[in-house]
Design a protein around this motif. Structure first.
Motif, PDB file in Angstrom:
ATOM      1  N   ASP A  16       0.791  -1.237   0.000  1.00  0.00           N
ATOM      2  CA  ASP A  16       0.000   0.000   0.000  1.00  0.00           C
ATOM      3  C   ASP A  16       0.821   1.283   0.000  1.00  0.00           C
ATOM      4  O   ASP A  16       0.304   2.353   0.328  1.00  0.00           O
ATOM      5  N   TYR A  17       2.097   1.231  -0.397  1.00  0.00           N
ATOM      6  CA  TYR A  17       2.880   2.457  -0.445  1.00  0.00           C
ATOM      7  C   TYR A  17       2.171   3.476  -1.336  1.00  0.00           C
ATOM      8  O   TYR A  17       1.721   3.163  -2.441  1.00  0.00           O
ATOM      9  N   GLY A  18       2.089   4.703  -0.836  1.00  0.00           N
ATOM     10  CA  GLY A  18       1.404   5.763  -1.564  1.00  0.00           C
ATOM     11  C   GLY A  18      -0.062   5.914  -1.209  1.00  0.00           C
ATOM     12  O   GLY A  18      -0.688   6.889  -1.619  1.00  0.00           O
ATOM     13  N   MET A  19      -0.618   4.987  -0.448  1.00  0.00           N
ATOM     14  CA  MET A  19      -2.036   5.072  -0.087  1.00  0.00           C
ATOM     15  C   MET A  19      -2.323   6.328   0.720  1.00  0.00           C
ATOM     16  O   MET A  19      -3.345   7.003   0.518  1.00  0.00           O
ATOM     17  N   SER A  20      -1.440   6.661   1.660  1.00  0.00           N
ATOM     18  CA  SER A  20      -1.647   7.801   2.544  1.00  0.00           C
ATOM     19  C   SER A  20      -0.290   8.283   3.043  1.00  0.00           C
ATOM     20  O   SER A  20       0.729   7.595   2.901  1.00  0.00           O
ATOM     21  N   ALA A  21      -0.292   9.450   3.657  1.00  0.00           N
ATOM     22  CA  ALA A  21       0.951   9.982   4.208  1.00  0.00           C
ATOM     23  C   ALA A  21       1.527   9.052   5.257  1.00  0.00           C
ATOM     24  O   ALA A  21       2.742   8.819   5.311  1.00  0.00           O
ATOM     25  N   GLY A  22       0.659   8.491   6.104  1.00  0.00           N
ATOM     26  CA  GLY A  22       1.131   7.613   7.168  1.00  0.00           C
ATOM     27  C   GLY A  22       1.741   6.333   6.655  1.00  0.00           C
ATOM     28  O   GLY A  22       2.763   5.866   7.167  1.00  0.00           O
ATOM     29  N   VAL A  23       1.123   5.736   5.636  1.00  0.00           N
ATOM     30  CA  VAL A  23       1.650   4.494   5.076  1.00  0.00           C
ATOM     31  C   VAL A  23       2.998   4.740   4.405  1.00  0.00           C
ATOM     32  O   VAL A  23       3.963   3.991   4.614  1.00  0.00           O
ATOM     33  N   SER A  24       3.097   5.778   3.602  1.00  0.00           N
ATOM     34  CA  SER A  24       4.364   6.058   2.926  1.00  0.00           C
ATOM     35  C   SER A  24       5.462   6.387   3.929  1.00  0.00           C
ATOM     36  O   SER A  24       6.608   5.927   3.789  1.00  0.00           O
ATOM     37  N   GLU A  25       5.146   7.155   4.939  1.00  0.00           N
ATOM     38  CA  GLU A  25       6.150   7.487   5.952  1.00  0.00           C
ATOM     39  C   GLU A  25       6.618   6.240   6.688  1.00  0.00           C
ATOM     40  O   GLU A  25       7.813   6.096   6.985  1.00  0.00           O
ATOM     41  N   GLY A 221      12.238 -18.693   1.663  1.00  0.00           N
ATOM     42  CA  GLY A 221      11.676 -18.101   0.455  1.00  0.00           C
ATOM     43  C   GLY A 221      10.255 -17.587   0.585  1.00  0.00           C
ATOM     44  O   GLY A 221       9.670 -17.171  -0.410  1.00  0.00           O
ATOM     45  N   ALA A 222       9.684 -17.609   1.777  1.00  0.00           N
ATOM     46  CA  ALA A 222       8.316 -17.109   1.964  1.00  0.00           C
ATOM     47  C   ALA A 222       8.265 -15.591   1.833  1.00  0.00           C
ATOM     48  O   ALA A 222       9.249 -14.887   2.065  1.00  0.00           O
ATOM     49  N   VAL A 223       7.102 -15.084   1.462  1.00  0.00           N
ATOM     50  CA  VAL A 223       6.816 -13.652   1.520  1.00  0.00           C
ATOM     51  C   VAL A 223       5.963 -13.391   2.755  1.00  0.00           C
ATOM     52  O   VAL A 223       4.956 -14.060   2.977  1.00  0.00           O
ATOM     53  N   LEU A 224       6.375 -12.433   3.562  1.00  0.00           N
ATOM     54  CA  LEU A 224       5.597 -11.970   4.703  1.00  0.00           C
ATOM     55  C   LEU A 224       5.136 -10.555   4.391  1.00  0.00           C
ATOM     56  O   LEU A 224       5.952  -9.637   4.284  1.00  0.00           O
ATOM     57  N   MET A 225       3.831 -10.392   4.183  1.00  0.00           N
ATOM     58  CA  MET A 225       3.313  -9.056   3.888  1.00  0.00           C
ATOM     59  C   MET A 225       2.978  -8.336   5.187  1.00  0.00           C
ATOM     60  O   MET A 225       2.657  -8.949   6.208  1.00  0.00           O
ATOM     61  N   CYS A 226       3.072  -7.004   5.145  1.00  0.00           N
ATOM     62  CA  CYS A 226       2.690  -6.187   6.292  1.00  0.00           C
ATOM     63  C   CYS A 226       2.035  -4.914   5.776  1.00  0.00           C
ATOM     64  O   CYS A 226       2.115  -4.593   4.582  1.00  0.00           O
ATOM     65  N   HIS A 227       1.369  -4.203   6.690  1.00  0.00           N
ATOM     66  CA  HIS A 227       0.572  -3.032   6.287  1.00  0.00           C
ATOM     67  C   HIS A 227       0.754  -1.900   7.307  1.00  0.00           C
ATOM     68  O   HIS A 227      -0.208  -1.446   7.918  1.00  0.00           O
ATOM     69  N   PRO A 228       1.978  -1.432   7.497  1.00  0.00           N
ATOM     70  CA  PRO A 228       2.214  -0.443   8.549  1.00  0.00           C
ATOM     71  C   PRO A 228       1.800   0.972   8.164  1.00  0.00           C
ATOM     72  O   PRO A 228       1.738   1.333   6.991  1.00  0.00           O
ATOM     73  N   SER A 229       1.537   1.778   9.184  1.00  0.00           N
ATOM     74  CA  SER A 229       1.327   3.210   8.999  1.00  0.00           C
ATOM     75  C   SER A 229       1.933   3.943  10.187  1.00  0.00           C
ATOM     76  O   SER A 229       1.869   3.472  11.324  1.00  0.00           O
ATOM     77  N   ALA A 230       2.518   5.102   9.908  1.00  0.00           N
ATOM     78  CA  ALA A 230       3.160   5.890  10.959  1.00  0.00           C
ATOM     79  C   ALA A 230       2.177   6.738  11.739  1.00  0.00           C
ATOM     80  O   ALA A 230       2.544   7.316  12.767  1.00  0.00           O
ATOM     81  N   GLN A 231       0.917   6.812  11.266  1.00  0.00           N
ATOM     82  CA  GLN A 231      -0.060   7.643  11.966  1.00  0.00           C
ATOM     83  C   GLN A 231      -1.465   7.156  11.668  1.00  0.00           C
ATOM     84  O   GLN A 231      -1.699   6.508  10.645  1.00  0.00           O
ATOM     85  N   PRO A 232      -2.414   7.448  12.568  1.00  0.00           N
ATOM     86  CA  PRO A 232      -3.800   7.046  12.326  1.00  0.00           C
ATOM     87  C   PRO A 232      -4.391   7.782  11.134  1.00  0.00           C
ATOM     88  O   PRO A 232      -3.991   8.884  10.790  1.00  0.00           O
ATOM     89  N   ASP A 233      -5.370   7.130  10.519  1.00  0.00           N
ATOM     90  CA  ASP A 233      -6.088   7.707   9.384  1.00  0.00           C
ATOM     91  C   ASP A 233      -7.564   7.381   9.575  1.00  0.00           C
ATOM     92  O   ASP A 233      -7.971   6.226   9.474  1.00  0.00           O
ATOM     93  N   ALA A 234      -8.362   8.400   9.846  1.00  0.00           N
ATOM     94  CA  ALA A 234      -9.774   8.184  10.150  1.00  0.00           C
ATOM     95  C   ALA A 234     -10.528   7.557   8.992  1.00  0.00           C
ATOM     96  O   ALA A 234     -11.563   6.909   9.191  1.00  0.00           O
TER      97      ALA A 234
END
Length: 274
Positions: A16-25, A221-234
Motif C-alpha cells: 500500500d505504499y502511496g495510499m496515505s501519508a502515514g503508510v508512505s512514511e 523463500g516465503a513472503v511476509l506481507m505487512c501493512h504499517p502506517s506511521a499515523q492514524p487515518d480516520a
C-alpha cells in the motif's frame, strides 16, 4: 538487509505504499532501519508521483513493485474499480474481461514507470486481485509482452498449508494455483508461500504474537506481507492495526525475533528471478 548471515530467507513486503501519508512514511522509516526488503505501490493514488521520488533513496535496496488495484477508492474513482465482494463475485462467475483488464494493467504499469523510471521488481495485488480470474491471465500476457527476458516476479497469495484458516482458504481459492500454473507455463517467476494474513485485530500484543508464529513457521523463500502506517487515518478502517504493525516492526522485539529465528530479510528479486 540487516539480519543474520545464514538461516531462512524471507521477503518482508510492506503493501500500500502511496495510499496515505502515514503508510508512505512508515515504509520510508522502516527502510531506513533495514526492517523491510520490499514494498508495493498504489499508483492510482495522487500521492504516488511525489512518494516515488521520496522512495528513490532505496532503489536497489528494496524491491519496489506494483500493487495492482481494482478495489480501492482510487480504483473506483478511476472508473474500473469495484468493492472487494463485487470483484470476488465477478471473478467467480465468469471472470473479468481480459481485454479490458489488459488495458487497465498497462495503465497502471505506465503510471508506475513514469514516476519510478524503471520497471517494477514485482507485481502483486491490493486485496489479492492479481490472481482473480480474467485479471491473472491478462497480467501474465502483459508482463511477458512488456518485459521479455527480465520479468518481474509475481506474488502468489497462498498461505502455508498449516495456516489455511477460513480467510486463508478463501484467498487461496481465488486463484493461487491457477496463477502459479499459468506463470510456470510462461516462465514468469513467482513466490510460493504468503504469510501475514490475519484479521487486522488491533489489540495490544496480538500482532507481535502473529509475527512470532509467522517467523517460526516461515519456509525458506516465503513472503511476509505487512501493512504499517506511521499515523492514524480516520478514513482507513484498518488504521489501528496499521499503527500497531508499525510500532512492532520498528521496535527492538522484532529485531530480536529475526535473530532468534535466524531469519534473513532478502529481496524477492534475489530469490525468484532467473
Amino acid at each position: 538487509m540487516a539480519t543474520t548471515e545464514g538461516g531462512r530467507r524471507v521477503v518482508l513486503c510492506a503493501d500500500d505504499y502511496g495510499m496515505s501519508a502515514g503508510v508512505s512514511e512508515a515504509v520510508l522509516r522502516l527502510a531506513g532501519q533495514q526492517r523491510l526488503s520490499a514494498t508495493s505501490a498504489m499508483v492510482l493514488s495522487p500521492r504516488w508521483h511525489e512518494d516515488a521520488r521520496r522512495l528513490a533513496e532505496w532503489r536497489g535496496v528494496l524491491d519496489v513493485g506494483l500493487h495492482l488495484d481494482w478495489t480501492s477508492d482510487f480504483a473506483q474513482a478511476a472508473g474500473h474499480g469495484l468493492r472487494l465482494g463485487a470483484a470476488m463475485r465477478r471473478a467467480m462467475f465468469g471472470g473479468f474481461d481480459q481485454a479490458a483488464a489488459r488495458v487497465e494493467i498497462e495503465r497502471q504499469l505506465d503510471a508506475f514507470e513514469a514516476a519510478w523510471q524503471a520497471p517494477p521488481d514485482h507485481i502483486d495485488g491490493h486485496q489479492h486481485i492479481q490472481q482473480f480470474a480474467g485479471i491473472r491471465q491478462a497480467l501474465i500476457q502483459v508482463a511477458t509482452r512488456r518485459y521479455g527476458a527480465r520479468l518481474p516476479w509475481m506474488r502468489v497469495s497462498r498461505p502455508a498449508a498449516r495456516r489455511l484458516d477460513v480467510k486463508g482458504k478463501i484467498i487461496a481459492a481465488m486463484g493461487a494455483d491457477a496463477l502459479t500454473s499459468l506463470a510456470a507455463r510462461e516462465g514468469v517467476p513467482t513466490s510460493a508461500v504468503l504469510s501475514g494474513i490475519y484479521g487486522f485485530e488491533a489489540e495490544e500484543d496480538v500482532y507481535a504474537r502473529h509475527v512470532a508464529r509467522w517467523l517460526a513457521e516461515a519456509p525458506d523463500g516465503a513472503v511476509l506481507m505487512c501493512h504499517p502506517s506511521a499515523q492514524p487515518d480516520a478514513g482507513d478502517e484498518i488504521s489501528p492495526a496499521r499503527v500497531r504493525e508499525m510500532a512492532f516492526l520498528q521496535g527492538p522485539a522484532f529485531a530480536d525475533l529475526l535473530r532468534s529465528e535466524a531469519v534473513r530479510l532478502v529481496r524477492g528479486s534475489e530469490l525468484y528471478q532467473r
